[in-house]
Scaffold this motif. Structure first.
Motif, mmCIF file in Angstrom:
data_model
loop_
_atom_site.group_PDB
_atom_site.id
_atom_site.type_symbol
_atom_site.label_atom_id
_atom_site.label_comp_id
_atom_site.label_asym_id
_atom_site.label_seq_id
_atom_site.Cartn_x
_atom_site.Cartn_y
_atom_site.Cartn_z
ATOM 1 N N LEU A 61 0.825 -1.206 0.000
ATOM 2 C CA LEU A 61 0.000 0.000 0.000
ATOM 3 C C LEU A 61 0.860 1.256 0.000
ATOM 4 N N GLU A 62 1.980 1.198 0.720
ATOM 5 C CA GLU A 62 2.891 2.342 0.752
ATOM 6 C C GLU A 62 3.525 2.566 -0.620
ATOM 7 N N TYR A 63 3.859 1.483 -1.302
ATOM 8 C CA TYR A 63 4.536 1.549 -2.605
ATOM 9 C C TYR A 63 3.577 1.941 -3.725
ATOM 10 N N CYS A 64 2.344 1.404 -3.667
ATOM 11 C CA CYS A 64 1.401 1.569 -4.778
ATOM 12 C C CYS A 64 0.320 2.613 -4.521
ATOM 13 N N GLY A 65 0.097 2.948 -3.264
ATOM 14 C CA GLY A 65 -0.968 3.883 -2.934
ATOM 15 C C GLY A 65 -2.132 3.177 -2.259
ATOM 16 N N ALA A 66 -2.917 3.949 -1.523
ATOM 17 C CA ALA A 66 -4.017 3.383 -0.733
ATOM 18 C C ALA A 66 -5.088 2.745 -1.598
ATOM 19 N N GLU A 67 -5.148 3.112 -2.881
ATOM 20 C CA GLU A 67 -6.177 2.557 -3.777
ATOM 21 C C GLU A 67 -5.806 1.177 -4.318
ATOM 22 N N PHE A 68 -4.603 0.719 -4.026
ATOM 23 C CA PHE A 68 -4.151 -0.590 -4.526
ATOM 24 C C PHE A 68 -5.040 -1.687 -3.938
ATOM 25 N N ASP A 69 -5.600 -2.539 -4.805
ATOM 26 C CA ASP A 69 -6.550 -3.572 -4.382
ATOM 27 C C ASP A 69 -5.794 -4.834 -3.967
ATOM 28 N N LEU A 70 -5.618 -5.014 -2.661
ATOM 29 C CA LEU A 70 -4.860 -6.157 -2.149
ATOM 30 C C LEU A 70 -5.546 -7.477 -2.471
ATOM 31 N N GLN A 71 -6.871 -7.489 -2.448
ATOM 32 C CA GLN A 71 -7.602 -8.727 -2.698
ATOM 33 C C GLN A 71 -7.360 -9.228 -4.119
ATOM 34 N N ILE A 72 -7.423 -8.319 -5.078
ATOM 35 C CA ILE A 72 -7.165 -8.701 -6.468
ATOM 36 C C ILE A 72 -5.714 -9.126 -6.639
#
Length: 220
Positions: A61-72
Motif C-alpha cells: 500500500l505504501e509503494y502503490c498507494g491506498a487505492e491498490f486492491d490487495l484482494q485482487i
C-alpha cells in the motif's frame, strides 16, 4: 570458528535458504502487478524478502498507494505463482543435500522454521520433492508474531527441546537474521540476493555463500 559439535540443533529457514521460492514469488508478484497496471522493480521485491504476508501488505500500500486492491493482487499473484511452479517446479538451493547428510551422519537434530503458513510450506516442499525431509516444521501458524520477531525460532527450540542459545539458525533474509538475533540464537547468514544490508552482516555470527560452504566450515 563455528563447529557443528558446539550446537544441540540446527534450524533452517525455508524460502531462499532451502528452496529457491523467492524467485518464483518475485515473478508472480511482478506479473500480478503488471496485470493491474503497476510496475514492481526487482529492488522492491527483494525488500519484501523474508517477511510474512501480513507484513508485506502495508509495504504494498505504501509503494502503490491506498487505492491498490490487495484482494485482487493476492488472487492474481497466487494464480500466476501456481501456474509457474506447476510448470517449472521449485528448485532446492545448492548445498542443501550435503548439509542434510552431514546433520544425519552426526545425529544432529534439525527442523524447519518459516514465516510461511503450514499449508503453503507443505505445498512448496512437495513441489520441490522434499516434503518428507523435515521431522519438525514450525510455521507462522504456530506463533503470535512472525519474523523479524523471535517467536518462530523460540518455538522451534521449544519443540526441539533445546536451549535457543545452543541452536544454529540458518537464514538468508534480514528479517530472519533479526529474528535469530532477538531470540538469542547463533546465526549464519547465507544471502539469497546480490545486495546485502550491512546491518544483516553485523547481526550475523557467520556469513557464507551457500550451504555447501557452510557444511565445509562447520565440519572442519
Amino acid at each position: 570458528m563455528l563447529r557443528l559439535a558446539d550446537f544441540a540443533a540446527v534450524i533452517f529457514d525455508m524460502d531462499g535458504l532451502v528452496l529457491d521460492t523467492e524467485s518464483t514469488y518475485f515473478i508472480a508478484w511482478q506479473q500480478a502487478a503488471s496485470a493491474m497496471g503497476y510496475d514492481f522493480s526487482d529492488e522492491f521485491c527483494r525488500a519484501l524478502s523474508g517477511l510474512h504476508y501480513q507484513d508485506i501488505e502495508p509495504r504494498l500500500l505504501e509503494y502503490c498507494g491506498a487505492e491498490f486492491d490487495l484482494q485482487i493482487f493476492n488472487r492474481l499473484s497466487g494464480e500466476f505463482w501456481r501456474d509457474y511452479v506447476n510448470a517449472h517446479g521449485i528448485n532446492i538451493k545448492h548445498g542443501f543435500t550435503g548439509m542434510l547428510e552431514l546433520l544425519i551422519n552426526q545425529n544432529m537434530p534439525y527442523c524447519l522454521a518459516t514465516n510461511s503458513l503450514m499449508v503453503n510450506a507443505l505445498e512448496c516442499l512437495e513441489l520441490a520433492g522434499i516434503d518428507d525431509v523435515f521431522p519438525i516444521i514450525i510455521t507462522r501458524d504456530h506463533v503470535q508474531y512472525g519474523k523479524p520477531e523471535p517467536d518462530i525460532f523460540l518455538k522451534a527450540a521449544e519443540v526441539l527441546q533445546v536451549d535457543i542459545s545452543r541452536c544454529l539458525v540458518l537464514e538468508d533474509s534480514h528479517a530472519g537474521i533479526v529474528a535469530a538475533s532477538r531470540a538469542g540464537a547463533v546465526s549464519v547468514f547465507i544471502p539469497s540476493t546480490a545486495q546485502v544490508d550491512p546491518l544483516t552482516v553485523e547481526l550475523s555470527d557467520l556469513v557464507v555463500n551457500d550451504l555447501a560452504q557452510l557444511a565445509n566450515v562447520i565440519s572442519a
